[in-house]
Design an enzyme around this catalytic site. Sequence first.
Site, short mmCIF file in Angstrom:
data_model
loop_
_atom_site.label_atom_id
_atom_site.label_comp_id
_atom_site.label_asym_id
_atom_site.label_seq_id
_atom_site.Cartn_x
_atom_site.Cartn_y
_atom_site.Cartn_z
N LYS A 1 0.86 -1.19 0.00
CA LYS A 1 0.00 0.00 0.00
C LYS A 1 0.90 1.24 0.00
CE LYS A 1 -3.45 2.89 0.57
NZ LYS A 1 -4.32 3.22 -0.56
N CYS B 1 -2.37 9.68 -6.85
CA CYS B 1 -3.48 9.41 -5.92
C CYS B 1 -4.61 10.42 -6.17
CB CYS B 1 -3.02 9.50 -4.48
SG CYS B 1 -4.43 9.26 -3.37
O1 RRO Z 1 -5.78 5.51 -0.92
C1 RRO Z 1 -6.43 5.94 -1.89
O2 RRO Z 1 -7.45 6.65 -1.78
C2 RRO Z 1 -6.02 5.63 -3.27
C3 RRO Z 1 -4.72 5.80 -3.72
BR1 RRO Z 1 -3.30 6.30 -2.61
C4 RRO Z 1 -4.44 5.58 -5.09
O3 RRO Z 1 -3.31 5.71 -5.60
N1 RRO Z 1 -5.47 5.21 -5.89
C5 RRO Z 1 -6.73 5.05 -5.44
O4 RRO Z 1 -7.63 4.72 -6.23
N2 RRO Z 1 -6.98 5.25 -4.12
#
Ligand code: RRO
Length: 314
Positions: free
Chosen positions: A45, A130
Amino acid sequence: MPVFTTDFLGHCLQSVLLNASGVHCTTAEQLSILYKEPVAGVVSKSATLEPKTGNPKPRYWDDGTISINAMGLPNNGLDYYLKTAIDVPKNSDQLFILSVAGIDIEQNYDIFKKINAFTEIDAIELNLSCPNLPNHPIIAYNFSVFEKILKEVVAINKKPLGIKLPPYFESHQFDTVSQILNKSGIQFISTINSIPNALIIDIETETPVIYPKKGLGGLGGSFVKPTTLANIYQFHERLNSDISIIGCGGIQNGGDVFEHILCGASLVEIGTQLAVEGPAVFSRIQSELFDIMKQKNYKTIADFKGKLKFKETI
Ligand code: RRO
């Protein structure tokens, strides 16, 4: 059984499959379960310097085929994932790809300074896409900031480095981003992150299905596959041949993986379908891909990678 000869960062890998960062990869336990499947490696993650709780729930929704999320980067912090890379056992030919996402430019520099000392990190996937941080626009859509970060991060970094990109749509965007990437010194891209700021509505309650950002979130799953394929294909046309491509978006079966590879992907990441089906998805999709290769008499991934054909005009 076909032989995998996919060469990625100098590793000869037994599989082309990875999880997409964000799915089944927040804890050491989840990552250890993934390693037991036929995966080329795992992607953690996206980590920030300090742990982060993320956005309020409900922040993820799927209907078994498509997903929307506004998780807001919930993660256990960089130190946790550096320790996980050391502690969690894996096969020697599987990769630990550390995903990182500094919440601002300075934090990205601090993150990279820290990672260099850890030999267990096989590669870094820097997430510049993100979609879900309120007040933090997607960096990879701001080309001057994108170029500056890449330059400064590459100067600090000593590991194989890739960039997780958002979807692009116009050919001038592919031209500009490819020019920046070709002179950056990175080793791979991962394309695409979820399609930003989608909206899915529940008719019964007349509300969006997720809560944060007034329901706006990143779209994943089957709907995004055509956009993913177009992104892989257009980067494959433009990037230097020493920059590898990891395809990510809309994979539900072995045929979808085959299409990603045909467009130029060396590896693929599975997100929504992993969330829906769990880690067993990897052995199912691996055997479906083998079946297609067998039918077509392809013995290695190289036999069809980047070899999309075009119909003749009538
Ligand atoms: O954690 C998120 O909201 C998230 C991330 Br970091 C990302 O790169 N892509 C996404 O769809 N959600």
